[in-house]
Structure formats: C-alpha cells, structure tokens
Design a protein around this motif. Structure first.
Motif, PDB file in Angstrom:
ATOM      1  N   ARG A  63       1.851   5.078   1.098  1.00 18.23           N
ATOM      2  CA  ARG A  63       1.757   6.065   2.176  1.00 18.23           C
ATOM      3  C   ARG A  63       2.743   7.186   1.893  1.00 18.23           C
ATOM      4  O   ARG A  63       3.944   6.973   1.842  1.00 18.23           O
ATOM      5  CB  ARG A  63       2.068   5.432   3.539  1.00 18.23           C
ATOM      6  CG  ARG A  63       0.938   4.644   4.140  1.00 18.23           C
ATOM      7  CD  ARG A  63      -0.264   5.517   4.503  1.00 18.23           C
ATOM      8  NE  ARG A  63      -1.324   4.727   5.129  1.00 18.23           N
ATOM      9  CZ  ARG A  63      -2.265   4.080   4.473  1.00 18.23           C
ATOM     10  NH1 ARG A  63      -2.293   4.129   3.147  1.00 18.23           N
ATOM     11  NH2 ARG A  63      -3.192   3.400   5.125  1.00 18.23           N
ATOM     12  N   ASN A  64       2.180   8.399   1.674  1.00 17.30           N
ATOM     13  CA  ASN A  64       3.007   9.595   1.437  1.00 17.30           C
ATOM     14  C   ASN A  64       4.008   9.381   0.302  1.00 17.30           C
ATOM     15  O   ASN A  64       5.194   9.730   0.412  1.00 17.30           O
ATOM     16  CB  ASN A  64       3.746   9.997   2.718  1.00 17.30           C
ATOM     17  CG  ASN A  64       2.797  10.310   3.860  1.00 17.30           C
ATOM     18  OD1 ASN A  64       1.746  10.934   3.646  1.00 17.30           O
ATOM     19  ND2 ASN A  64       3.148   9.885   5.063  1.00 17.30           N
TER      20      ASN A  64
ATOM     21  N   TYR B  86       0.836  -1.199   0.000  1.00 17.67           N
ATOM     22  CA  TYR B  86       0.000   0.000   0.000  1.00 17.67           C
ATOM     23  C   TYR B  86       0.874   1.254   0.000  1.00 17.67           C
ATOM     24  O   TYR B  86       2.006   1.249   0.462  1.00 17.67           O
ATOM     25  CB  TYR B  86      -0.957   0.008   1.199  1.00 17.67           C
ATOM     26  CG  TYR B  86      -0.286   0.061   2.547  1.00 17.67           C
ATOM     27  CD1 TYR B  86      -0.174   1.271   3.237  1.00 17.67           C
ATOM     28  CD2 TYR B  86       0.218  -1.084   3.142  1.00 17.67           C
ATOM     29  CE1 TYR B  86       0.433   1.329   4.486  1.00 17.67           C
ATOM     30  CE2 TYR B  86       0.828  -1.041   4.395  1.00 17.67           C
ATOM     31  CZ  TYR B  86       0.929   0.171   5.059  1.00 17.67           C
ATOM     32  OH  TYR B  86       1.539   0.231   6.288  1.00 17.67           O
TER      33      TYR B  86
END
Length: 419
Positions: free
Chosen positions: A144-145, A142
């Motif tokens: 993230r940022n 996944y």
C-alpha cells in the motif's frame, strides 16, 4: 501484536519469517503450508507464482518454503519472504494452508510474522473458528503506497489445496480418468491413405502437481525411474522432535526414557556397482561427496534439532547407473535412550515427481538405530523401499555397525566420536 480477523498492521522490516503452526495431538491430520504471489488482479501470473512443498523456491528467490520443524508440543512450517526482492508486478503474498482432514481437527492454528534477523514478532493471528474447511488462507502481505502491511484473513475453502490454488489461477494436475475399454468389432476394409497431419501445436505448460507419497506397510515402495527422477540432485531431509519437552523423563518405571538435548545423525551406507562401499555420517567428518564417489553428501550435523532445515543428504542421480544400493538410516548419537516417543519424518525430494515420506513414529523397542529407506538399482531402475525398522545392536557392536550387520554391508569398524 495479536490481530483479529480482518485487521492489518504495517510491516517495518523487509526480511521476514512467516511461521504457520499448530498443536500436534493424536488423530490430528497433516497440514501443509503454501504461498501464492498475486498481481493487482488477485491472480498468479503463472504456476511459478505458487510456492509449496513440491515447488519450494520462487524463481525470484523472494519467497521460500523452508519446511517443517517441531516446537515443543506443536509443529511449525516456515515461509521466508524477502520483501525487497518481490517483483513490482506482485502486490500480495498470500499465506495459506491445506490438510488431508479438516481444520476443525487442527488445534491451535496460528500464523505469525517475525523479523528474520532479530526474531521479533511483528504480527500474529490465531485462527479459532475453523470447522469443515480443508484449505485456509491465514494471512497476506500486501503493498500500500509503496509500503508493506500484513492482514489477518482467516478465509476457509472446502475444496482443499486444489480448490484454493485454482481460485488464484493455478493449473492443477488432476488424476487422469480411467481409460474407456474398446469393444471388439468386425474387420473393416483398409481405409484410404490418411492426409498428412497438421503441424503439432505448442506444448502447453505442465500443471502443478500437488501429490505427496507416503510409504506405508501396505504400499512400501516406489520407482524413482518411472516418475522421471533419473538425473539431478535428490534431497533426503530428516526432521524430528520429542512429543514431550526436550528434557526430562517420559513414562515411568522400567519403560522410562530419559531426554536431554537430543542429537540424531542422518546417515547413509553406500555401495557402488564397482564394489566400493562406505558410510556417510558426521563422525570423523565423513560427509561424503556429491560430485564424485560416493555421489552422496551430508550437508550438516544438527546436534539440537533446532535447525529449521534439519539434516539433509544430497544424492547425485546423474550417476544413478554407478549406484548399486543406498541405505538411509538414523542413529541417536546422544540425548535419548530410544526412538520411542520421538516423532521423525524422513522426506525424499526427487528432481521429478512428488516428495516421498517415511514416518518414524512406531518404535516399540528400546532402539537407538532406525533404518529409514533402502534405495536399490534393480536392472537400471531405482526403487525406494520403506524400511522403518528399529534395530537393537548386540553387546560390543557400534550403533552404525548394527545397520551394517542387518543389511550385510561388511565394513570394518573402530571407535570414533564427533568431538
């Protein structure tokens, strides 16, 4: 790095090999691996975002199902992920598995993330608490940022692959219910002329089919034509392994089988409607041709069983009308004295319809030649028939020639080798 359930770790490389594996033991059910590409809403955009055995490559090319290989006493299925090619709409790539039994019957279940270039392991999760689940989300990649991470999930489903897929927004092709039987009734007067029908509505997208056909003694054949596989390329894949380590002796006494580096050759005897005959196999580089006669081509010679994709025959169904019959068979070129103790799976991937499997795991004779499947053009209909027949060449007969004699091909033979 070994992760506990729910833990996560950064993924530093963009080209990944995600492997899901388990130990193969008697009575353990089959396991199939899949990947789902989800948006921030936790759903797929369409059925194209589901990558599995019937739909092995995502349209973006970022996620690929690369099939199964054997690894010592276990099996491993591989999903390749190119993170740099994952579309921006996609925030999560879910790695899941399903089984025709329960995951409590599948020992040693794990998922691990590897650098596809160096082979270095970035993360691993061992699923140890499975019980009655028939589908499992092992992990997820996944964003993230702007960076990617891997999380160990370990979430089970009791509703199998269909339930898991539906939960993420996939339209699943369910078996049609039985048609009702119409009762007879008295004749009625002719009705008045019917009004013109309204314009036909747009045809909805076809749901994803999750089925897979395994040919058995009781159900030995299937029609390619009836399931719509009348054009395009059909891939025939062979994967195999020893149930023991790939070197040494299996059994004792007169039934002992010696294993070295096993080299199995996927082969095909072909006959066309114009009477031409021949063989496709690695010896003398007779790899055939997809675009011209015989319309059958072998992609490689896997001499060790370590290739992730195994050996593959491609059959050109655009020329199905010119094909009379094809015998797909396999020969032990070197490394084992018999198919006894070897586990082989031949899978046909038609351009339409579910994959077709033939299992090669019932050898009880000292055979080095196994007929897998016979594909015949019968009145314009292509029929695949399971053979799973183990042949014993008479003295002075080549292994490949034994298949010729058994099925009456009538080719001329002379000695040759691959080296």
């Amino acid at each position: 790095m070994s992760l506990r359930k729910g833990a996560n770790t950064p993924v530093e490389t963009t080209r990944l090999r995600v492997e899901l594996g388990w130990r193969e033991v008697p009575g353990a059910p089959e396991v199939d691996v899949s990947a789902l590409l989800l948006t921030a809403a936790g759903k797929v955009r369409s059925d194209d975002d589901f990558v599995f055995y019937n739909q092995p490559v995502h349209p973006s090319g970022a996620v690929r199902h690369e099939g199964r290989r054997q690894d010592g006493g276990g099996a491993v299925e591989t999903i390749r992920v190119a993170l740099a090619e994952v579309e921006q709409e996609i925030g999560t790539v879910v790695i899941a598995a399903s089984t025709d039994g329960t995951f409590g019957q599948v020992p040693g279940l794990f998922v691990r993330v590897l650098d596809a270039v160096t082979g270095a392991e970035a993360a691993r999760f061992n699923a140890t608490d499975a019980t009655t689940e028939t589908a499992f989300v092992l992990g997820e990649l996944y964003r993230r940022n702007g960076a990617w991470k891997f999380r160990a999930v370990g979430q089970g489903y009791a509703s199998g692959l269909a339930g898991l897929a539906t939960d993420f927004g996939i339209s699943v092709d369910e078996p049609a219910p039985a048609a009702p039987v119409a009762l007879p009734r008295p004749a009625a007067p002719a009705p008045p002329p019917a009004p013109l029908p309204p314009a036909a509505p747009a045809v909805p997208a076809q749901p994803v089919g999750l089925s897979k056909i395994t040919l058995t003694k009781s159900a030995p054949s299937v029609s390619l034509t009836k399931q719509g596989a009348t054009s395009g390329g059909m891939r025939v894949n062979l994967s195999w392994s020893a149930r023991r380590p790939p070197r040494g002796w299996m059994r004792k006494g007169p039934e002992a089988v010696r294993l070295e580096d096993i080299d199995l050759d996927l082969s095909c005897l072909w006959e066309l409607q114009n009477g031409a005959t021949g063989i496709v196999h690695p010896i003398n580089n007779q790899f055939g041709s997809f675009g011209r006669e015989p319309y059958v081509e072998l992609d490689q010679d896997d001499r060790t069983g370590t290739s992730e994709t195994g050996e593959n025959l491609m059959i050109n169904l655009d020329h199905a009308a010119r094909i009379k019959r094809l015998l797909v068979f396999v020969v032990i070129y070197a490394g084992a004295s018999s198919f006894a103790g070897l586990h082989g799976v031949a899978t046909l991937f038609p351009p339409a319809g579910p994959p077709i499997e033939v299992l090669l795991d019932e050898c009880t004779v000292p055979s080095q030649v196994a007929a897998i499947a016979l594909i015949e053009n019968i009145g314009g209909e292509l029929i695949v028939r399971r053979e799973a027949k183990y042949l014993l060449p008479p003295p002075g007969i080549f292994k490949q020639q034994a298949a010729d004699l058994e099925y009456g091909w009538g080719l001329s033979w002379q000695g040759a080798s691959k080296d």
